[in-house]
Write a protein that holds these residues in place. Structure first.
Motif, mmCIF file in Angstrom:
data_model
loop_
_atom_site.group_PDB
_atom_site.id
_atom_site.type_symbol
_atom_site.label_atom_id
_atom_site.label_comp_id
_atom_site.label_asym_id
_atom_site.label_seq_id
_atom_site.Cartn_x
_atom_site.Cartn_y
_atom_site.Cartn_z
ATOM 1 N N TYR A 1 -7.696 -11.664 29.173
ATOM 2 C CA TYR A 1 -7.766 -13.113 28.978
ATOM 3 C C TYR A 1 -8.611 -13.364 27.726
ATOM 4 O O TYR A 1 -9.700 -12.795 27.573
ATOM 5 N N SER B 1 -9.909 -19.015 34.518
ATOM 6 C CA SER B 1 -9.502 -20.273 33.862
ATOM 7 C C SER B 1 -10.340 -20.515 32.614
ATOM 8 O O SER B 1 -11.382 -19.883 32.418
ATOM 9 N N ARG B 2 -9.813 -21.447 31.743
ATOM 10 C CA ARG B 2 -10.387 -21.873 30.456
ATOM 11 C C ARG B 2 -10.027 -20.941 29.302
ATOM 12 O O ARG B 2 -10.525 -21.100 28.188
ATOM 13 N N ALA C 1 -9.231 -15.972 40.385
ATOM 14 C CA ALA C 1 -8.474 -16.707 39.364
ATOM 15 C C ALA C 1 -9.365 -16.931 38.149
ATOM 16 O O ALA C 1 -10.549 -17.241 38.287
ATOM 17 N N GLN D 1 -17.204 -20.154 42.802
ATOM 18 C CA GLN D 1 -16.908 -20.244 41.372
ATOM 19 C C GLN D 1 -18.126 -19.795 40.563
ATOM 20 O O GLN D 1 -19.238 -20.223 40.822
ATOM 21 N N THR E 1 -12.920 -18.032 39.648
ATOM 22 C CA THR E 1 -12.856 -18.615 40.994
ATOM 23 C C THR E 1 -12.399 -17.548 41.987
ATOM 24 O O THR E 1 -11.282 -17.027 41.881
#
Length: 656
Positions: free
Chosen positions: A560, A546-547, A544, A611, A571
């Protein structure tokens, strides 16, 4: 001193010894520790099947069953108890109690003392003869013989022969009017015989030619002879009771110390022998032993256990011999020997180590004994194999005059085939049996298992199918699954008969590399066989991102997008295993090609999560293209329970 009775059953056993002994049940020889520190005497009560053992040191009489288990211990006022004698009906035990100058009377039905008679000084031995109980008594330089009338007022008659230096040991045949006495431990040994039929002792004969250091003596059941065990000469001497002239010998070994004569005249001669046989069994009048016994070493010295002086006694029916032995630690044992009067028999069987199924093989062997076997002696044969696990009787085989025998057989079953040959024994010979095993050939069956070497996705349900070719009777196959890792043992996942096509299948949920094994146990004509199939299982990997502030399709992939001030967080989740780590691959795109920048391992938490943050300043990364993925590398990721698995790439870039 010994059992002096021949019951009706015993008489029949003597008259028809062959049939009686052949029909007698077999018992295993036994040995049991005794709670004694010395031996005065031993007698066997056949009516109640118990053994009486006197212990002068501890002042007690120990009562055991035929297996040596202690039934009772008589300990009251028996200091120095020594010689023992049973009444004709085995209902009463007489015991000489030296330190109390008495003879104790014990009821053998209850093993309880019922009365006591005061007699002469230090009675050592007792014997029934001429309707009275005779006893040898007296201390040093005061040996003598006395009698106790067992009827009326139980009168005691002392000083019947004061010529003995010390108390003599006594014995007589059952119902006899002749008493024999001997001087224990003296050198030379003095023997004397007496006519006691009148109620008093009249000396018949005496001799000083009975060797040295008398250990034991016993009169034969017919009253004709007395057998003597003296430390020397190195054999058991025989003397006529009438005149004490020599009447043969029983060839044994050095330091004879015990003798027991069975009701049928069979002689057991024992010696103090560390390194030779301890007990020799003789047929009446035959000087050569038909059987010997060699005690084991239960102590710590180099020599074996030894026989106590006077430590032998027969069961009244002659079926068993009892011996009291001791070792260098002064531990005493009662040893029981089954059917000792029969000559030991040895049987051998020799079969080929291997043979072809369906073809004749030859088995040979020998049957031998210390005494000649009857002509026409036969042995029985039982073949045990996979078709006949309980055994199948084959035709009996006649033993040749030289003791050899042979037979041929054609095994129909393969595998381990055992031939057991048995000799039933007879009234003169012990039973014997022996066996040998042949490895009989079996054909190798066809057995296959699919999916070997294939690698599947994590958690895939995979069907494994075993195929079994032609067999004889067994059509059962077992399927075992052994997942990688010591925490997952090999497990039977299915067992059953194959279908009409020879197939048996099972579905296995593959979450680890797994070895699946098909096992066929074999049958009477086909060998056991097993085959294995190794199948790999990948791990499930998800990542995954993120941010990021957005994602969109670009350059043929989903990208992304991150502001240059952000630190992307990746993650990863995969199945956890102790010590497992993910490999994090980082690549950058430059002039039309992807270039590896970093590959680094990161440990998984027990939740299976790891992570990774893309740290640092990203001003210089604006407009550049990057990609990352998480991998499991078999061996390098900390374990080897799964197959190498590469995760999907995640693409990202930075903007202002």
């Amino acid at each position: 001193m010994r059992i002096r009775t021949v019951t009706a059953a015993t008489t029949l056993a003597v008259l028809f010894s062959s049939a009686a002994l052949a029909a007698a049940p077999a018992y295993a020889d036994t040995s049991t520790l005794l709670p004694v520190k010395s031996l005065g005497d031993i007698v066997v009560d056949g009516t109640h099947q118990q053994v009486f053992i006197s212990d002068p040191t501890n002042g007690k009489i120990v009562v055991t069953d035929y297996s040596g288990n202690v039934v009772k211990q008589l300990t009251t006022n028996l200091s120095g108890v020594s010689g023992l004698e049973l009444s004709a009906d085995s209902g009463t035990l007489y015991a000489a109690v030296q330190d109390l100058d008495a003879i104790a009377v014990v009821d053998t039905a209850t093993d309880t003392e019922t009365t006591r008679y005061t007699v002469g000084d230090k009675p050592l031995s007792v014997a029934l003869a001429g309707g009275k109980l005779w006893f040898g008594y007296g201390g040093a330089a005061a040996g003598n013989i006395g009698s106790l009338d067992l009827t009326g007022d139980h009168a005691v008659a002392l000083d019947q022969d004061n010529s003995w230096y010390q108390a003599p040991v006594l014995d007589a045949a059952p119902g006899s009017g002749t008493l024999v006495a001997g001087a224990p431990g003296q050198s030379p040994v003095e023997l004397a015989s007496y006519d006691v039929s009148s109620g008093s002792a009249t000396k018949l004969a005496s001799t000083r030619d009975a060797g040295s250091n008398l250990g034991d003596l016993q009169v034969t059941p017919d009253g004709k002879d007395v057998v003597v065990a003296s430390g020397a000469p190195y054999y058991h001497q025989v003397f006529k009771t009438s005149d004490l002239n020599e009447d043969g010998k029983y060839t044994s070994t050095a330091y004879p110390n015990s003798v027991a004569v069975a009701p049928d005249g069979t002689v057991a001669g024992g010696s103090f022998a560390w390194y030779d046989p301890d007990v020799y069994i003789f047929h009446p009048g035959s000087s050569e032993a038909v059987r010997t016994y060699d005690f084991p070493n239960t102590g710590t010295s180099s020599g074996a256990d030894t026989l106590t002086a006077g430590g032998l006694s027969w069961a009244p029916d002659g079926s068993r011999l009892f011996a009291v032995t001791y070792n260098d630690a002064n531990a005493y044992s009662l040893r029981e020997y089954d059917s000792p009067g029969r000559a030991a028999t040895t049987l051998t069987v020799n079969a080929p180590a291997s043979a072809a199924r369906g073809k004749a093989l030859k088995v040979t062997g020998t049957l031998s004994s210390t005494t000649a076997l009857p002509a026409g002696t036969r042995v029985t044969v039982v073949r045990t194999d996979l078709d006949s696990p309980a055994g199948k009787a084959l035709p009996a085989v006649t033993v040749k005059a030289d003791g050899t025998y042979s037979f041929t057989d054609t095994p129909t079953a393969g595998g381990k085939v055992t031939y057991k040959v048995s000799y039933a024994g007879d009234g003169e010979h012990t039973a014997a049996s022996a066996k040998d095993t042949v490895d009989v050939s079996r054909a190798k069956p066809a057995l296959t298992l699919n999916n070997n070497g294939k690698v599947y996705a994590y958690g895939k349900d995979v069907k494994f199918t075993a195929h079994l070719g032609t067999t004889y009777k067994n059509r059962t196959v077992e399927l075992w699954a052994d997942p990688a890792g010591s925490d997952k043992p090999d497990k039977l996942v299915k067992s059953g008969k194959v279908d009409s096509h020879g197939n048996l299948s099972v579905v296995v949920d593959l979450k680890r590399d797994t070895k699946v094994t098909a096992k066929f146990a074999g049958d009477a004509r086909w060998q056991p066989r097993s085959v294995s199939s190794w199948s790999g299982a990948k791990v499930g990997i998800s990542m995954a991102v993120s941010r990021q502030y957005k994602s969109k399709k670009a350059w043929g992939q989903t990208y992304y997008y991150f502001h240059k001030a952000k630190k992307p967080l990746f993650t990863t989740k995969m199945p956890y295993y102790g010590g497992r780590a993910q490999r994090f691959d980082f690549q950058v795109y430059y002039q039309g090609k992807w270039y590896a920048d970093t590959s680094k391992y990161f440990a998984l938490a027990t939740s299976g999560v790891s992570q990774v943050e893309f740290a640092g300043s990203h001003k210089g990364d604006v407009g550049r293209r990057f990609r990352v993925r998480s991998d499991y590398i078999d061996g390098a990721s900390g374990d080897t329970v799964n197959s190498t698995t590469y995760g999907a790439w995640k693409y990202f870039t930075f903007t202002n």
